[in-house]
Design an enzyme around this catalytic site. Sequence first.
Site, PDB file in Angstrom:
ATOM      1  N   ASP A  78       1.932   4.083  -6.262  1.00 44.72           N
ATOM      2  CA  ASP A  78       1.745   3.904  -4.825  1.00 44.72           C
ATOM      3  C   ASP A  78       2.148   5.162  -4.054  1.00 44.72           C
ATOM      4  O   ASP A  78       3.248   5.689  -4.273  1.00 44.72           O
ATOM      5  CB  ASP A  78       2.641   2.725  -4.402  1.00 44.72           C
ATOM      6  CG  ASP A  78       2.411   2.272  -2.985  1.00 44.72           C
ATOM      7  OD1 ASP A  78       1.373   1.634  -2.746  1.00 44.72           O
ATOM      8  OD2 ASP A  78       3.267   2.546  -2.126  1.00 44.72           O
ATOM      9  N   GLU A  96      -2.492   6.874  -6.374  1.00 49.50           N
ATOM     10  CA  GLU A  96      -3.110   6.602  -5.082  1.00 49.50           C
ATOM     11  C   GLU A  96      -2.957   7.887  -4.271  1.00 49.50           C
ATOM     12  O   GLU A  96      -1.872   8.176  -3.763  1.00 49.50           O
ATOM     13  CB  GLU A  96      -2.395   5.452  -4.371  1.00 49.50           C
ATOM     14  CG  GLU A  96      -3.044   5.147  -3.036  1.00 49.50           C
ATOM     15  CD  GLU A  96      -2.186   4.304  -2.092  1.00 49.50           C
ATOM     16  OE1 GLU A  96      -2.773   3.704  -1.192  1.00 49.50           O
ATOM     17  OE2 GLU A  96      -0.953   4.268  -2.242  1.00 49.50           O
TER      18      GLU A  96
HETATM   19  C1  NOJ Z   1      -0.172   1.835  -0.353  1.00 48.60           C
HETATM   20  C2  NOJ Z   1      -0.454   0.415  -0.692  1.00 48.60           C
HETATM   21  O1  NOJ Z   1      -1.702   0.349  -1.318  1.00 48.60           O
HETATM   22  C3  NOJ Z   1      -0.402  -0.352   0.603  1.00 48.60           C
HETATM   23  O2  NOJ Z   1      -0.867  -1.654   0.436  1.00 48.60           O
HETATM   24  C4  NOJ Z   1       1.006  -0.316   1.118  1.00 48.60           C
HETATM   25  O3  NOJ Z   1       1.049  -0.903   2.401  1.00 48.60           O
HETATM   26  C5  NOJ Z   1       1.518   1.114   1.227  1.00 48.60           C
HETATM   27  N1  NOJ Z   1       1.161   1.935   0.126  1.00 48.60           N
HETATM   28  C6  NOJ Z   1       3.005   1.123   1.291  1.00 48.60           C
HETATM   29  O4  NOJ Z   1       3.533   0.804   0.022  1.00 48.60           O
END
Ligand code: NOJ
Length: 574
Positions: free
Chosen positions: A275, A315
Site C-alpha cells: 500500500d 501501489e
Molecule cells: C491505498 C489504498 O488502496 C486505499 O484504499 C487507502 O485508503 C490508502 N492507501 C491508505 O491506506
Amino acid sequence: MVIEPRCGPLRAGLVARADQGEALRVRQHRIPAIIAVALAVACGASSSSPAPRPALPTRPTADQQASADRLLTGPDWYRNAVFYEVNVRSFQDSNGDGIGDLAGLVQRLDYLKELGVDALWLMPIYPTAFKDSGYDIADYRSINAEYGDMAAFEKLVAEAHARKMRVFMDLVLNHTSDKHAWFQESRSSKTNPKADWYVWSDTASRADIGSCTSGTPAVFGPSWSLDPMRGQYFFHRYYPEQPDLNYRNADVVRETLDVARFWLKDENVDGYRCDVIGQLFESPDGCTMIPETVAYIQKLRAVLDEMPEKAMASEPSNLNDSTAYFGNGSNMFHMSFEFGFGYFWGLAFSATDKKLIEDSIKKTMTYPKGSQPGQLIGSHDGVRAWQAAAAETWRYRSGALLSMTMRGTPFIYYGEEVGLRPGTQVVVDSRDSARTPMTWTRGAAHGFTTGTPWLAFGEAPDDTSVEAEDSDPESMLTYYRQLLAFRRGHAVWGVGDMRAVSLDSAQIVAFVREDASERYFVAVNMTDEDQTGSATDPLAGSATAVFGDGELAISGGSVHVTLPARGAAVFQIR
Ligand code: NOJ
Ligand code: CA
C-alpha cells in the site's frame, strides 16, 4: 459471414438485442451456441457462407492447463498468474453475522479455481477500527476477529495452496491505526520509548516533511492533526485515524521488516500488495520515492529474497509511471500496477480516443528488463468497471480484453467477472459503492449471508448473481471464463513483447504481442460505429481472428484492420 435473405428477421432480432446494449454479434463466436446452431439450421450453411464459429470454450484444454502448470511453477510464477483481489468482508459470510470471513472465502476457492484464478490478494484482514476499511491496522500480527482467527487464516492458506493458488496479503506500512499499541504509547508522552515512532510537531508542519500532504486531500483532509494527550500535532497522509510511521527511526524500519518476514516465513504467505509504499519517507525535496524510500524497498525485497518464490506488487503513487518502483528490474518490486490504463481506460472510451491507452502501452515497454506490470480495470479505490464503462457491456468487455492481453499480470477485482454494479450505501466513504457484497444467488441475501449484509448490495443483484450468469452464454461471467480460458497456458500474454501499432485511426487501439513461439495482433474499436485503420508496419504473415470479431489484412509492410461497431478482436499471426 454473409446472412442469407431468408435469415433477415432472425438477424434483425439479434441486431435489435445488440442495439439494446447486449454484446451479441451476428458474426463469429459471440453468438450464443444455441443461436448459432439455429442460424446454421435455419439459414443453411453453404460453401459461400462459412458456418458460424462455435462459442469459445469456457475451460482451457488439458494441454493449456499442463502448460499453465509449468508456467506457474518456479520463481517467475507471478508473471503467468491471474490474480483476484478479494474484499474478504464482502465475499462470503460463513456464520450469518453479515460480514464476509475467511471460512467463507475457503468455501468459494473452488469457484475461483474454476474461473482460472491462480493467486489471491486479500485486502487488509488485520484488527482495525475500520476508519479506512482496514487500511488502518491496529495490530500487524493478528487477524480481525470479524474475519476469523490465525487458525482460520492458516486453513485458508493451506486450502489455497492445496489448489495451487497463492495468497498475497495487503502490507500497509506507511501508517497504522491510531488504535495501534505503538501509537497509543507514542502519544502518551514526549519521552516514552516509542515517542519518535510517529511524526510529531509543535505546529501543523515540520521542515523535514516539506510540503508533503495526503495523496488525495479532497478525500482525506488536512495532513496534520492535534493530539490532545501529547499536546502535539501528528502527520498523516490519510485519515486522522491513520498516523504516519516515522521511518527515520531505525526501530520502525527493523520492526516493519520483521512484520513482512513474519507472514512470509511463519504463515507461509506468498507475497504482498504494498500500500502507498512510495510514501514512507518525506523530504522538502520530494514526497514520493525519495532515495530513503527506495533504500527501504530494497531492504524489503531482500526479506522476500530470503525465501523462494515470494513476490510483491506496488501501489505506485505516480499513476502514469512505475519506473521508480522497479529499480534495476530485480532489486525492488516484482510487479507494479499499471494505473495509467487501470484508472483511465473508461475515460479513453468515453472520449473515443486511444491516446491514454496507447500511452500506457508505450510506457510499460520502457520499464527495465524484468519489470512486470499489474493490469486491472477496477479496484477497491475506483468505481466499479461497470461505471467506468458507462454501463455499456461492450466497453466493459473490451476493457477486460485489453487488461488480459496487454503485457503483464491481470488482477481481477472481486465481482468484476459478474459485472457487479455500484451500491449506494455508505458505511466508511464513497468508495463503498465498489465494495458491496458479492452476489452468488438470486433472491434475498444472494447467498452472501444468512443474516443482514454489513453493506447493501449493488444495483441489479439478481441479474449479476453467479447463479443467473453461470449458464447464460451471453453473460459477463461466461465472457470472463472464455477470456481466461483463451489466454491460459500461453506465456506470451504475461511476458511476451508488446508494441503499439499506431493506426491512422484515433478510435482503434492496436498492439502486437509476441514471443519465440507465438504472435498476436490485438485491436479494439472504441466506438459504436464500424471502424477501419491502417498503418505502415513490419508485421508479416497471415491473420486469423481467434477471439472476437474483425478482419486484419497484412501486406507488403502495412496492416489494415476492420472492426465492427463495438468490436474487438485478437488475431493470431502465422
Ligand atoms: C491505498 C489504498 O488502496 C486505499 O484504499 C487507502 O485508503 C490508502 N492507501 C491508505 O491506506
Ligand atoms: Ca461472518
